[in-house]
Scaffold this active site. Structure first.
Site, short mmCIF file in Angstrom:
data_model
loop_
_atom_site.label_atom_id
_atom_site.label_comp_id
_atom_site.label_asym_id
_atom_site.label_seq_id
_atom_site.Cartn_x
_atom_site.Cartn_y
_atom_site.Cartn_z
CG HIS A 76 -0.50 -0.20 2.39
ND1 HIS A 76 0.10 1.11 3.30
CD2 HIS A 76 0.00 -0.96 3.28
CE1 HIS A 76 0.45 0.68 4.44
NE2 HIS A 76 0.60 -0.57 4.58
CG ASP A 78 -2.42 4.29 3.32
OD1 ASP A 78 -2.02 3.08 2.54
OD2 ASP A 78 -2.99 4.21 4.31
CD GLU A 145 -3.02 -1.57 5.58
OE1 GLU A 145 -2.81 -2.62 6.25
OE2 GLU A 145 -2.38 -0.70 5.96
CD GLU A 146 -0.85 1.58 7.85
OE1 GLU A 146 -1.76 1.32 8.81
OE2 GLU A 146 0.20 1.25 7.69
CG ASP A 169 1.59 -3.96 4.93
OD1 ASP A 169 2.41 -3.18 5.45
OD2 ASP A 169 0.59 -4.06 4.92
#
Length: 487
Positions: A76, A78, A145-146, A169
């Site tokens: 991801h 972000d 994602e976060e 990740d």
């Protein structure tokens, strides 16, 4: 010359540093997404950028690998953008100040974004190389994602050919993750009654806490500044006629909050009797909590200072006590440990963001569980508690867990290669933190997926670091894995 110039592998660290120059906190991904598109366009690679800025880039197989199964590389774009109180960087518009200390890369005054900038850097380095051997590569880089895995939830993967996915990740080298918990974001709202009051305001600061990722560090039982504030406010409200004026704590629902600041008011007519008692209550609680957290959070502190006298808008005493009751009783931290996997957290809750003024109190949580029924039971407990204090609750960003796959050719291939390269078997584990694999697996039938990555520490905090040596070893392993043909 970049700060990371000269580090090996050069291409990986070049792209990692380029990423750190671009603001890319969750919800602020336009520039990093456009950077990925321009990267693909300059190299004549097929790409898709969807409406919410997810990016897919495809690189065809190198000669001799045309018949090998395609591989999906996924991460991801972000990051959790947090900074120290005295840091002058505007993380919404400015890049990071990366630095090196021995084997560690860090960012001065802010989080580093190794989660998941290193995944993007690995992918770009592979896509840019003309001397690597690999099957068709389908690189999927998601947004946000976060803050609820919004990108993975919305992305259209119907054009992909791959059934094997390497999720980059993870934060511990030598550990292959093969399942994770599901979760949700929760916001609880209490409407409060405002009144004007003559008195003296005091600022309460709770800080010095280590914080951390609510999936990776929740079992360490570190102090949660928002919950500690609830404890203090409840004790104050029980013993002293205080009024809440404002509160602000935490930066992300999935990060254990390190600092909470609040302002309370003592009524003018009671101040002479209560000021000394207020200071005594705060000092006693500070001493108690300091002792309780001596090992887990040794730098904890709590400070009280007078702000000013006058006429202020504040929350009524009754509603201050109602807000305090909610914060004092709301569950937080580990709720259950797995009976099947020793040491694995099964269900947890993190009060990551707390904001309040004289009209409303908002509490945002990250909730996780590897058992769906337990997740919904905890949601119902929150709902019931919020209803008891006259509030409302909203659930968003819900994502499924990633179920362990018994038959996984990809996992077996990865284990065999790891043993061949390093002379020992990797660990195969589940994780309490959420990964996008569950959502992506719901979009691709029979998806075979493993998550791995280099060593990082203290992700989602200003102490976050990325190991240089581990990054190099994982790069070596990754390119060998892509080169390895199916037997």
């Amino acid at each position: 010359m970049g700060v990371l110039s000269g580090l090996e592998p050069q291409s990986v660290f070049y792209y990692f540093e380029e990423i750190t120059k671009i603001p890319h906190g969750s919800g602020n991904v336009d520039r990093i997404s456009d950077y990925l598109v321009e990267f693909a366009r300059e190299r004549n690679l097929f790409y898709i950028q969807d409406e919410i800025k997810n990016v897919i880039i495809v690189k065809e197989a190198t000669p001799g690998y045309e018949e090998e199964p395609p591989v999906i590389l996924q991460g991801h774009m972000d990051m959790v953008a947090v900074k120290k109180p005295d840091c002058d960087i505007d993380m919404s518009t400015q890049g990071l100040r990366v630095a090196v200390d021995g084997d560690k890369i860090y960012a001065e005054g802010t989080s580093l974004g190794g989660d998941d900038g290193i995944a993007v850097a690995y992918a770009l380095a592979i896509l840019d190389a003309d001397d690597l051997k690999h099957p068709r590569l389908e690189v999927v880089i998601t947004v946000d994602e976060e803050i609820g895995m919004d990108g993975a939830r919305e992305i259209d993967l119907s054009m992909l050919q791959g059934k094997r996915l390497l999720n980059l990740d993870s934060e511990e080298e030598g550990i292959f993750l093969t399942s994770c918990a599901g979760g949700a974001r929760v916001e609880c709202v209490l409407l409060l009654t405002e009144e004007q009051m003559q008195g003296t305001t005091y600022e309460l600061t709770i800080g010095g806490l280590l914080g951390g990722h609510s999936g990776a560090e929740i079992h360490k039982e570190r102090g949660n500044s928002n919950c500690l504030f609830g404890r203090v406010l409840w004790t104050m409200a029980e013993e002293i006629p205080v009024h809440l004026v404002s509160v602000k704590g935490g930066l992300a629902d999935n990060a254990i909050p390190r600092e909470t600041k609040a302002v309370v008011l003592l009524e003018a007519q009671t101040e002479a009797d209560c000021m000394t008692k207020l200071q005594a209550v705060v000092q006693q609680l500070a001493d108690d909590i300091k002792e309780e957290l001596a090992t887990k959070d040794p730098d904890f502190y709590m400070k009280l200072k007078e702000c000013g006298k006058g006429d202020f808008s504040c929350v009524t005493r009754q509603d201050t006590k109602r807000a305090a009751a909610f914060l004092q009783t709301v569950p937080n931290g580990v709720q259950a440990m797995s009976a099947d996997m020793p040491g694995l957290v099964e269900t947890s809750l993190n009060l990551g963001i707390l904001e309040g003024d004289n009209e409303v109190l908002r509490a945002e949580f990250a909730l996780r569980s590897s058992i769906e029924s337990a997740k919904y039971d905890l949601l119902e407990k929150l709902k019931a508690l919020t209803a008891l204090v006259g509030g409302s609750m909203e659930v968003s960003g819900e994502y499924p867990g990633w179920k362990y796959r018994v038959d996984s050719p990809l996992r077996e291939k990865m284990i065999a290669l790891y043993e061949k390269m390093y002379g020992e078997a990797p660990k195969v584990e589940a994780i309490h933190a959420g990964l996008e694999c569950g959502l992506l697996g719901s979009k691709i039938e029979d998806l075979d997926c493993v998550s791995f990555g280099p060593n990082m520490s203290d992700i989602h905090t200003t102490e976050e670091t990325l190991s240089i040596a581990s990054t190099a070893r994982v790069w070596e392993y990754l390119i060998k894995l892509l080169e390895e043909k199916d037997v």
